[in-house]
Design an enzyme around this catalytic site. Structure first.
Site, mmCIF file in Angstrom:
data_model
loop_
_atom_site.group_PDB
_atom_site.id
_atom_site.type_symbol
_atom_site.label_atom_id
_atom_site.label_comp_id
_atom_site.label_asym_id
_atom_site.label_seq_id
_atom_site.Cartn_x
_atom_site.Cartn_y
_atom_site.Cartn_z
ATOM 1 N N ASP A 33 0.805 -1.227 0.000
ATOM 2 C CA ASP A 33 0.000 0.000 0.000
ATOM 3 C C ASP A 33 0.838 1.277 0.000
ATOM 4 O O ASP A 33 1.982 1.292 0.469
ATOM 5 C CB ASP A 33 -0.896 0.039 1.248
ATOM 6 N N HIS A 83 -6.146 3.021 -4.278
ATOM 7 C CA HIS A 83 -6.082 3.315 -2.839
ATOM 8 C C HIS A 83 -6.428 4.788 -2.583
ATOM 9 O O HIS A 83 -5.892 5.389 -1.658
ATOM 10 C CB HIS A 83 -4.682 2.976 -2.316
ATOM 11 N N HIS A 112 3.557 -1.964 3.372
ATOM 12 C CA HIS A 112 3.575 -0.622 2.784
ATOM 13 C C HIS A 112 4.925 -0.338 2.140
ATOM 14 O O HIS A 112 5.971 -0.635 2.727
ATOM 15 C CB HIS A 112 3.311 0.435 3.866
#
Length: 201
Positions: free
Chosen positions: A24, A75, A169
């Site tokens: 992410d 996202h 991430h």
């Protein structure tokens, strides 16, 4: 899209020894290329949930992620709490990002993840209207908080199971601990018989 398809997916088929790795908050010019090289080294396909603002700043990285066979997913544009936005603002966040990713890669994203996993009925409805399914996760090592490489690694290895969706991430700050943890836990999972998959589009 059916009602089931508009609910967040938290895990895959537990009958198969597969894991979905999701990344992410990128793309990030420092950390994303290192993550891509690692995934290539181990032959892993992942799903990258990209923030529109970051993607707009690094279009070549977006194309590289796609060209290497990874899934590109939405996202949002600015990573807001979608529960606090009007339907129009939610639509703008998702639509701008999907349009940009489509232009950059030639493919419209089919998966969406709410920042923080904070879905709300509005974002689920808007995402469905844009042809995207919501993907959550079942393993969260909280790597964004930078608890240390060992902690990230241990949390993933403790919680992983067949069908798990793992959250990591590559953007949003210093992700060197995440990169270091990936270098440790990916070969461990492979050696213990796990295969990696990107959920079907």
């Amino acid at each position: 899209m059916t009602a089931a398809e508009s609910k967040p997916v938290y895990e895959l088929d537990a009958a198969r020894r597969v894991v979905a790795l999701t990344i992410d908050d990128g793309p990030d010019p420092k950390h994303t290329p290192i993550v891509l090289a690692l995934l290539q080294q181990y032959g892993i396909r992942a799903t990258f949930f990209l923030i529109g603002e970051n993607a707009a700043g690094h279009p070549a990285l977006v194309r590289e992620i796609a060209d290497r066979g990874h899934h590109i997913a939405n996202h949002t544009w600015t990573h807001p709490d979608l529960r606090e936005l009007s339907e129009g603002k939610v639509r703008d966040e998702l639509e701008r990002t999907s349009d940009l990713l489509h232009r950059a890669t030639g493919r419209a994203p089919t998966w969406f993840r709410a920042p923080g996993g904070d879905w709300g009925s509005t974002s689920l409805k808007v995402a469905a209207s844009l042809g995207m399914r919501p993907m959550a996760w079942s393993v969260d090592p909280r790597d964004w908080a930078r608890p240390g490489t060992t902690v990230i690694t241990d949390r993933v290895l403790k919680d992983v199971r067949p069908g798990a969706i793992v959250l990591n991430h590559d953007g949003g700050g210093d992700r060197s601990q995440t990169v270091a943890a990936l270098k440790v836990y990916l070969p461990v999972l492979i050696d213990s018989g796990y295969r990696f998959t990107a959920p079907p589009t």
